[in-house]
Design an enzyme around this catalytic site. Structure first.
Site, PDB file in Angstrom:
ATOM      1  N   CYS A   2      41.573 -21.790 -22.199  1.00 36.67           N
ATOM      2  CA  CYS A   2      40.127 -21.871 -22.358  1.00 36.67           C
ATOM      3  C   CYS A   2      39.459 -21.014 -21.287  1.00 36.67           C
ATOM      4  O   CYS A   2      40.118 -20.473 -20.416  1.00 36.67           O
ATOM      5  CB  CYS A   2      39.673 -23.320 -22.243  1.00 36.67           C
ATOM      6  SG  CYS A   2      40.622 -24.447 -23.280  1.00 36.67           S
ATOM      7  N   TRP A  75      39.654 -24.181 -26.357  1.00 33.56           N
ATOM      8  CA  TRP A  75      40.695 -24.052 -27.372  1.00 33.56           C
ATOM      9  C   TRP A  75      41.362 -25.419 -27.449  1.00 33.56           C
ATOM     10  O   TRP A  75      41.955 -25.884 -26.492  1.00 33.56           O
ATOM     11  CB  TRP A  75      41.682 -22.965 -26.965  1.00 33.56           C
ATOM     12  CG  TRP A  75      42.752 -22.668 -27.970  1.00 33.56           C
ATOM     13  CD1 TRP A  75      42.676 -21.795 -29.014  1.00 33.56           C
ATOM     14  CD2 TRP A  75      44.071 -23.221 -28.010  1.00 33.56           C
ATOM     15  NE1 TRP A  75      43.856 -21.779 -29.705  1.00 33.56           N
ATOM     16  CE2 TRP A  75      44.729 -22.645 -29.114  1.00 33.56           C
ATOM     17  CE3 TRP A  75      44.759 -24.159 -27.234  1.00 33.56           C
ATOM     18  CZ2 TRP A  75      46.049 -22.969 -29.449  1.00 33.56           C
ATOM     19  CZ3 TRP A  75      46.064 -24.480 -27.572  1.00 33.56           C
ATOM     20  CH2 TRP A  75      46.690 -23.881 -28.662  1.00 33.56           C
ATOM     21  N   ASN A 101      40.723 -26.499 -17.704  1.00 37.31           N
ATOM     22  CA  ASN A 101      41.773 -25.836 -18.475  1.00 37.31           C
ATOM     23  C   ASN A 101      43.096 -26.478 -18.110  1.00 37.31           C
ATOM     24  O   ASN A 101      43.331 -26.807 -16.943  1.00 37.31           O
ATOM     25  CB  ASN A 101      41.847 -24.341 -18.145  1.00 37.31           C
ATOM     26  CG  ASN A 101      40.633 -23.582 -18.613  1.00 37.31           C
ATOM     27  OD1 ASN A 101      39.838 -24.075 -19.399  1.00 37.31           O
ATOM     28  ND2 ASN A 101      40.484 -22.360 -18.126  1.00 37.31           N
ATOM     29  N   GLU A 482      58.203  -7.651 -33.835  1.00 37.70           N
ATOM     30  CA  GLU A 482      56.843  -7.531 -33.301  1.00 37.70           C
ATOM     31  C   GLU A 482      55.854  -7.189 -34.422  1.00 37.70           C
ATOM     32  O   GLU A 482      54.738  -7.729 -34.461  1.00 37.70           O
ATOM     33  CB  GLU A 482      56.808  -6.459 -32.205  1.00 37.70           C
ATOM     34  CG  GLU A 482      55.416  -6.103 -31.699  1.00 37.70           C
ATOM     35  CD  GLU A 482      54.657  -7.262 -31.073  1.00 37.70           C
ATOM     36  OE1 GLU A 482      53.445  -7.099 -30.837  1.00 37.70           O
ATOM     37  OE2 GLU A 482      55.255  -8.338 -30.825  1.00 37.70           O
ATOM     38  N   LYS A 486      52.563  -9.312 -35.545  1.00 37.89           N
ATOM     39  CA  LYS A 486      51.216  -8.746 -35.606  1.00 37.89           C
ATOM     40  C   LYS A 486      50.544  -9.073 -36.934  1.00 37.89           C
ATOM     41  O   LYS A 486      49.381  -9.441 -36.985  1.00 37.89           O
ATOM     42  CB  LYS A 486      51.263  -7.221 -35.439  1.00 37.89           C
ATOM     43  CG  LYS A 486      51.472  -6.749 -34.037  1.00 37.89           C
ATOM     44  CD  LYS A 486      50.254  -7.039 -33.174  1.00 37.89           C
ATOM     45  CE  LYS A 486      50.656  -7.118 -31.709  1.00 37.89           C
ATOM     46  NZ  LYS A 486      51.351  -8.355 -31.348  1.00 37.89           N
ATOM     47  N   GLU A 489      49.639 -12.794 -37.073  1.00 42.72           N
ATOM     48  CA  GLU A 489      48.561 -13.165 -36.156  1.00 42.72           C
ATOM     49  C   GLU A 489      47.183 -12.789 -36.681  1.00 42.72           C
ATOM     50  O   GLU A 489      46.233 -13.578 -36.580  1.00 42.72           O
ATOM     51  CB  GLU A 489      48.761 -12.464 -34.806  1.00 42.72           C
ATOM     52  CG  GLU A 489      49.863 -13.027 -33.942  1.00 42.72           C
ATOM     53  CD  GLU A 489      49.989 -12.246 -32.644  1.00 42.72           C
ATOM     54  OE1 GLU A 489      50.026 -12.884 -31.581  1.00 42.72           O
ATOM     55  OE2 GLU A 489      50.051 -11.005 -32.691  1.00 42.72           O
ATOM     56  N   HIS A 505      73.261 -11.631 -46.529  1.00 45.75           N
ATOM     57  CA  HIS A 505      73.740 -12.965 -46.170  1.00 45.75           C
ATOM     58  C   HIS A 505      72.680 -14.041 -46.429  1.00 45.75           C
ATOM     59  O   HIS A 505      72.720 -15.104 -45.807  1.00 45.75           O
ATOM     60  CB  HIS A 505      74.180 -12.995 -44.711  1.00 45.75           C
ATOM     61  CG  HIS A 505      75.325 -12.071 -44.424  1.00 45.75           C
ATOM     62  ND1 HIS A 505      76.587 -12.245 -44.955  1.00 45.75           N
ATOM     63  CD2 HIS A 505      75.397 -10.931 -43.691  1.00 45.75           C
ATOM     64  CE1 HIS A 505      77.388 -11.278 -44.555  1.00 45.75           C
ATOM     65  NE2 HIS A 505      76.689 -10.464 -43.773  1.00 45.75           N
ATOM     66  N   LYS A 600      44.157 -16.000 -26.146  1.00 49.37           N
ATOM     67  CA  LYS A 600      44.780 -14.849 -25.498  1.00 49.37           C
ATOM     68  C   LYS A 600      45.785 -15.246 -24.425  1.00 49.37           C
ATOM     69  O   LYS A 600      46.931 -14.818 -24.439  1.00 49.37           O
ATOM     70  CB  LYS A 600      43.690 -13.963 -24.891  1.00 49.37           C
ATOM     71  CG  LYS A 600      44.218 -12.716 -24.195  1.00 49.37           C
ATOM     72  CD  LYS A 600      44.835 -11.749 -25.174  1.00 49.37           C
ATOM     73  CE  LYS A 600      45.229 -10.446 -24.525  1.00 49.37           C
ATOM     74  NZ  LYS A 600      45.913  -9.559 -25.468  1.00 49.37           N
TER      75      LYS A 600
END
Length: 605
Positions: A2, A75, A101, A482, A486, A489, A505, A600
């Site tokens: 936060c 948050w 926080n 990655e 992305k 997200e 497999h 973040k």
């Protein structure tokens, strides 16, 4: 996760706090609130609102005046987003206000005890416990009240406290969640991130865990939670307020993607040693004898930093021939790992405050391990706790989704791998080859970004997919992981990353026209193996988008990326996929800089 902002001085405080919250909104944003007072005031005045900072701003009355205040963007951890659960939290007598926080682990026990004593709680949060405990303290000074309560607390916190009986001060404390003081001219600031401070002062003091501070308009002092005075000298931060502006871009993510060429140039600047075909990494404090004694490298990170660590581990093995691997820091400390004195541990974090990484560092230090930090924020907790390390110099990254910091972190690992390799068995010729490749990166990044219009068209073609598969082999697999993250997200499309060799497999069962596959296909010794994987997908009517160094016959679409040295290719191959995720999210109308449910800087466990 936060955002905290506080101010004490002579200026009208509400506009300052709201501005600070806007700059910190990326850290947490499901609700926000502000409380103010002044030496001439008879109490505390508070406004809170579910939603974004603009929703709070709309509720602040015109005659909301004061010279001291604290504010917060939240948050959610305890309790759903609501006006009641928004910070600050106020005591029943309206004398104490707290922003917090972190997470109080024993909040349930403390809450039950206070309820039994007749306290009525208005929220579901753990933070409200702090407010009532401070209000009920019999200590005469605010500092002593806060210190007494913190002895009862188990967990993590970064807090700021106002008390109507002490309108001349703000008391703050830190344990596991960042608190930064800003030193002005007869005014003081506090925040959880320097982003809220740099438009007013660049003189900062970062609190350590177990440290508190009292801020008055013309002075501040720091001390431990036990009451012992500490010495804190302000340092000058290198980032300016303009670094946090959008600079003509529609979103921070777009701006930060397009800053990558300059960012990579910064991480390379002053570090290349052409004479010996190596690099200078002054922050390592690791001489040649110590470097040769390293028998293994273990890289710890979370999310994007973990994926950068996967790429880094491969480069260290290839260039330095040291066994290396990466592991999620959040899992590492809970499996009671064997800590080897011959292993170099590397902690990776954009913010330098990621709680899971910081806790792993502290556990390793407790067991006598040697820990290096790879972080972006100078003076952050992980930077201070580590024995040595490398700053990645990406500059401020505001968008929740990391782009330029990921790229700079992978470049920093290339520098570290080259450094270790040249101390060990990497030849001068190979050192020179890697250096030439590193110098090509900024121009090659620019060439990739010049393809934005075409990548945007591809993204719009794939935006209707409900799920996507990302595949790669060896160097390409971390890139696939990655890129998959992305897309998840920022666009909310389900995505899965798999080694291309593992398709047969199990995952081939998912392949159909409705499930596109993104294949990472570098032009290296596994090129034909990757083409064989694409053959398997096409045989099952799957659509393929290839990211490759040349057009791929079996792909429906190919994004061509400039070729670098094999070891450095992963640095470049992820960049077009950042643009793919961005434009997919744009086509779907997503809130790109503030994806739902995310924040973040993850400073809670």
């Amino acid at each position: 996760m936060c955002g905290i902002v506080g101010y004490i001085g002579r200026r009208d405080v509400a506009p300052l706090l709201l501005e600070g919250l806007q700059r910190l909104e990326y850290r947490g944003y499901d609700s926000a609130g502000v409380v103010i007072t002044s030496p001439k005031s008879t109490g505390l005045k508070m406004v809170k609102a579910k939603g974004r900072v603009r929703d709070l701003e709309a509720k602040v009355p015109a005659r909301f005046k004061g010279t001291t205040g604290i504010a917060h963007t939240r948050w959610a951890t305890h309790g759903a987003p609501s006006d009641e659960n928004a910070h600050p939290h106020m005591s029943g007598d309206n004398k104490v206000a707290v922003v917090h926080n972190g997470i109080i682990d024993n909040a349930s026990d403390l809450r039950a005890k206070l309820t039994a004593e007749g306290v009525e709680f208005l929220s579901e949060t753990d933070t409200e416990v702090l407010t009532h405990l401070i209000a009920r303290s019999q200590q005469t000074d605010l500092e002593d009240k806060v210190r007494e309560v913190l002895r009862l607390i188990e967990g993590t916190y970064g807090i700021a406290v106002l008390h109507a009986d002490f309108p001349d001060r703000i008391v703050v404390a830190r344990n596991g969640s960042p608190v930064v003081l800003g030193i002005g001219d007869k005014e003081m600031f506090v925040a959880s991130d320097i982003a809220a401070l740099v438009s007013h002062t660049r003189q900062i003091v970062t609190l350590d865990d177990g440290e508190m501070a009292t801020l008055k308009a013309d002075d501040f002092r720091t001390y431990t939670t036990e009451g012992t005075r500490t010495t804190a000298s302000p340092t000058t931060v290198e980032w300016e307020a303009a670094s946090y502006d959008m600079g003509g871009h529609d979103t921070y993510m777009h701006k930060e993607i397009f800053e990558q060429a300059d960012a990579v140039d910064r991480v390379l600047r002053g570090r290349i040693d052409d004479r010996f075909s190596t690099v200078h990494l002054g922050g390592l404090n690791l001489d040649a004898r110590e470097a040769r004694s390293v028998r293994r490298v273990k890289i710890l990170g979370c999310g994007t930093s973990y994926h950068a660590g996967l790429i880094g581990a491969q480069m260290i093995e290839e260039l330095a021939r040291i066994p290396a691997d990466a592991e999620p820091a959040s899992e590492f400390r809970y499996r009671n790992p064997v800590v080897d004195p011959d292993t170099l541990y590397i902690a990776v974090s954009q913010s330098g405050e990621t709680y899971d990484v910081l806790a792993a560092v502290q556990e390793l230090k407790r067991k006598g391990a040697r820990v290096f930090g790879v972080v972006n924020v100078v003076g952050s907790a992980i930077a201070r706790e580590s024995d040595a390390g490398v700053y990645v110099h990406a500059g401020p990254e505001v968008c929740v989704v990391s782009t330029k910091c990921f790229t700079n972190t992978t470049v920093a690992f290339a520098l570290l791998a080259l450094h270790l390799g040249r101390i060990r068995d990497l030849s001068v010729a190979d050192g020179k080859r890697i250096i030439e490749g590193l110098r090509k990166l900024p121009a090659q990044i620019t060439a990739i970004l010049d393809q934005e219009a075409e990548i945007k068209k591809i993204a719009e073609e794939y935006a209707d997919a409900r799920s996507m598969m990302f595949i790669g082999r060896v160097r390409g697999y971390p890139v696939a992981r990655e890129a998959s993250l992305k897309l998840k997200e920022v666009s909310y499309i389900h995505a899965e990353a798999y080694p291309a060799s593992e398709l047969k497999h199990g995952p081939l069962a998912l392949i159909e026209p409705a499930l596109p596959t993104v294949a990472i296909v570098p032009d290296d010794d596994l090129l034909e193996k990757n083409r064989a994987a694409m053959e398997e997908i096409k045989a099952r009517s799957g659509r393929i988008l290839a990211v490759a160094h040349q057009e791929q016959e079996k792909a429906d679409r190919t994004i061509v990326v400039p070729k670098n040295e094999d070891e450095l290719d992963p640095i470049l191959m992820g960049i077009p996929l950042q643009l793919l995720a961005y434009h997919t999210a744009l086509a779907l109308g997503r809130d790109i800089d503030k994806p739902r449910n995310l924040a973040k800087s993850v400073t809670v466990e």
